[in-house]
Structures are given as C-alpha cells and as structure tokens.
Write a protein that holds these residues in place. Structure first.
Motif, PDB file in Angstrom:
ATOM      1  N   ASN A  21      -0.384   2.751  -6.855  1.00 19.71           N
ATOM      2  CA  ASN A  21      -0.646   4.437  -6.618  1.00 19.71           C
ATOM      3  C   ASN A  21      -0.068   5.200  -7.754  1.00 19.71           C
ATOM      4  O   ASN A  21       0.816   5.224  -8.071  1.00 19.71           O
ATOM      5  CB  ASN A  21       0.231   4.756  -5.302  1.00 19.71           C
ATOM      6  CG  ASN A  21      -0.164   6.407  -4.893  1.00 19.71           C
ATOM      7  OD1 ASN A  21       0.586   7.195  -5.467  1.00 19.71           O
ATOM      8  ND2 ASN A  21      -0.988   6.464  -3.940  1.00 19.71           N
ATOM      9  N   SER A  68       2.252   4.545  -0.636  1.00 16.89           N
ATOM     10  CA  SER A  68       1.702   5.744  -1.497  1.00 16.89           C
ATOM     11  C   SER A  68       2.427   6.907  -1.512  1.00 16.89           C
ATOM     12  O   SER A  68       2.063   8.142  -2.039  1.00 16.89           O
ATOM     13  CB  SER A  68       0.349   6.372  -0.593  1.00 16.89           C
ATOM     14  OG  SER A  68       0.569   6.690   0.959  1.00 16.89           O
ATOM     15  N   ASN A 113       0.791  -1.247  -0.034  1.00 15.63           N
ATOM     16  CA  ASN A 113       0.088   0.237  -0.159  1.00 15.63           C
ATOM     17  C   ASN A 113       0.734   1.330  -0.018  1.00 15.63           C
ATOM     18  O   ASN A 113       0.413   2.080   0.676  1.00 15.63           O
ATOM     19  CB  ASN A 113      -0.989  -0.110   1.101  1.00 15.63           C
ATOM     20  CG  ASN A 113      -0.317   0.105   2.653  1.00 15.63           C
ATOM     21  OD1 ASN A 113       0.994  -0.256   2.355  1.00 15.63           O
ATOM     22  ND2 ASN A 113      -0.807  -0.056   3.521  1.00 15.63           N
TER      23      ASN A 113
END
Length: 367
Positions: A348, A246, A244
């Motif tokens: 992302n 980012s 994840n």
C-alpha cells in the motif's frame, strides 16, 4: 534423481536431463523435456509439503521455454538442496543453542563454528553444479559495513570481467551468476537456542545485477520460502502474498538493528516515530531473512532496518516483491543488490510513504 524423505533433500544423478541443449539458435527446449519435468515436479510437489518444486514457477508466466528457463529452474533446485543440507546442520547442533567461538566487530556480533560449516556445505553444492558461478558469502568477508559494501562491489566487478573474457560456465550459455549467501541469519538467536534463524540464498544475474532466484530456509519450522523473478513467491508448494494492510494503525511492523551505536539510535528514534502514528505493534525477531519472509507471507505487514548487507536482504527482497510487496531504501529508491537501508511493506503506497517518513525523519535528524 534420488529423494531422501527424512531430510527433504535432492541429489542429482548423472542421468537427470535438466541440462539444456543449445544446438538451435533460439535455444528452445523440446516439448518432451517440458512434459518430463512437469510430470516429475508435479508428483513431488503433491507428495511432500516440504519439497519446494519449481512446478508452479515453471508452468506459470513464461511464454517461451528456453535453455535459460531450465537454467534458472536448475539453480532453484540446487539452492533448495543446498539450503536443506545447511539446515540439517543447524537443526542437529543448534536446537538447544551453540557456543560462541569469537566475536566480530563487538560483543554483539557473534560467530559460531556452524556459520562456516553451513556456508561450506552450501558452497560445495553450488560449486559441484556451477563451478564457474561466483559466490559472495558472509563468512568470507571481514566484519563491518564498509568491508561488506566493498566485497559486494568487488565480486560483481570481478564477475563482469570474467564474463567479458568469455569465461562463463559452459552449462550457462545465457551469462554468469553470483550467489549471495548468509549461512545463518540470526546468529544471536541460534546461539541462544531460539528457533528464529534461517539460511538466505539470493542468486543474481551478472548481466542485470538483479536477484533472479531466492531461497530462505527456516530449518526449525521447516519452511522454505522461494521465488524466481517474474513467477511469484512460494512457501513450500503454496503460493504466498503480502497482507492487505491499508491503514498504518493496522500494521504489525518488524524491525531490528545492526551491532553498532548508530544503528541502535536509529532503531530507538524510528520506533518512537512509529508509535506516534500509531502502528498496531512492533516486533524485533532477530533475523532479517525471517522478517522479510514473514512480510512476504503476511505474518507481519512491514519490516524496517537501517544498515543491512547484501547477504541479509538479497533473497528476501525478491521474495517480498514477488509476493506483491514493495522494497525500497529510505529515499524511496527501488532495491538493488547494493541497497543497505531496508524498508519492505505489503504494497500500500500510503502506508509505505508513512513508513518512509518515519525513517527519513530519523536520518535527517542524525544528519
């Protein structure tokens, strides 16, 4: 169906009814056959961590069970079986290194006797199940980027011609397939006894030229990464997803380079660009298949490399995108089987754009 627990391998008996019937025009598969396959693969998946069954895929997002569904599942099973057979050779003869029998375009592009042996074993498994499917294997192609690009185009053109002449596999009423194989991705690691090499198998639909089935097998960690288009990505029986990340400063980036001066320059310049952001760190593992698989399961955030062949990336591209990641070239164009520039990230868009900037700046400076 017989199962060898020691090597985690399948053999298909003649009584295994994964072959589909097409007597009805809609090619629907009977509910009893659905239940049979679900029960069998469900049991195997729960019993053995290393056995990658298509249970999760087969019971996932498909709304209608057709002969095409079962054909793709059968392709996945054969691909896993073939990868396990090749992986046995790699473990047996490469755990402590292997002798170089020749070099290809230069002394950094290596070949061992096992590259061809592994590919032959894989091809034998494919041909015994799908005699009319086409195969694009690294060891059948002359060295160099131009030869690889030409071979990739030719196999799809030849396969398209066969399809138009109605010479497709009788077991495959929905079209033909091309198997794209790297028997030992990470040969330098393999030669040196470093347990960072893998078998990469991507299976492309001739109709769409998209990768529809992917298997990456790491025989030293005994991990099998696999995906079917539209059904998610898995490591063994566990569904996987990208990390994840980012922010670019939190990204662990993997990279590599082909055995050419041009690719070496790209690596050095792009690495310099990345350190200016900066990224958290940069790793070079020596196997495109493993780096792509590790992007898919979140061990690294991104992977960037300038010049790769279809057999290096076909399987990894599908595994990454099915795990929620992004795979483009350096212009931002979505991956296809002819893509040579590799930029895979965890999804992302801001991070991906910064990575594109780092790569495209290098390309502009070179041009």
């Amino acid at each position: 169906l017989h199962f060898n627990k020691k090597e985690t391998m399948f053999t298909f008996s003649s009584s295994l009814s994964l072959h589909t019937t097409s007597s009805r025009s809609d090619l629907n598969v009977s509910s009893s056959k659905r239940r049979q396959v679900r029960r069998y693969f469900g049991k195997r998946c729960n019993k053995n961590r290393n056995l990658c069954s298509p249970k999760a895929a087969a019971t996932g997002e498909d709304k209608e069970w057709t002969s095409k569904t079962f054909q793709v599942d059968r392709i996945l099973e054969v691909a896993i079986h073939a990868a396990n057979a090749g992986g046995y050779i790699m473990r047996k003869f490469g755990s402590e290194g292997a002798d170089i029998i020749e070099t290809k375009i230069n002394t950094r592009d290596l070949l061992t006797q096992y590259d061809k042996e592994v590919q032959d074993v894989i091809c034998s498994k494919i041909k015994s199940n799908f005699p009319n499917h086409q195969i694009l294997g690294e060891e059948d192609v002359a060295p160099g980027a131009d030869a690889a690009a030409t071979a990739t185009k030719e196999v799809f053109m030849a396969s398209s011609s066969n399809s138009n002449n109605n010479t497709t596999d009788a077991d495959d009423p929905n079209g033909n397939y091309v198997w794209v194989i790297d028997p030992i991705d990470g040969t330098t690691n393999f030669v040196s006894g470093m347990p960072l090499s893998a078998i990469s198998i991507g299976v492309c639909s001739l109709e769409t030229k998209e990768v529809v089935v992917a298997v990456i097998y790491d025989p030293f960690r005994r991990e099998t990464f696999h995906a079917v288009k539209g059904r998610g990505a898995f490591m063994d029986a566990q569904k996987i997803s990208v990390d994840n990340c980012s922010k670019i400063e939190d990204c662990l980036v993997a990279t590599g380079y082909a055995p050419t001066e041009e690719s070496s320059r790209f690596l050095l310049e792009t690495t310099t660009n990345l350190t200016k952001y900066p990224v958290r760190s940069i790793r070079m593992l020596g196997s495109a298949a493993i780096m792509l698989a590790w992007v898919a399961c979140g061990r690294v955030s991104c992977y960037i490399e300038e010049s790769l062949n279809a057999w290096d990336t076909a399987a990894g591209a599908l595994v990454v995108t099915e795990a929620g990641g992004i795979f483009t070239d350096f212009s931002g164009k979505e991956y296809d089987i002819f893509t040579r520039e590799t930029l895979a990230s965890s999804g992302n868009m801001e991070v991906h754009k910064l990575l594109l900037d780092a790569a495209s700046t290098t390309k502009k400076e070179k041009n």
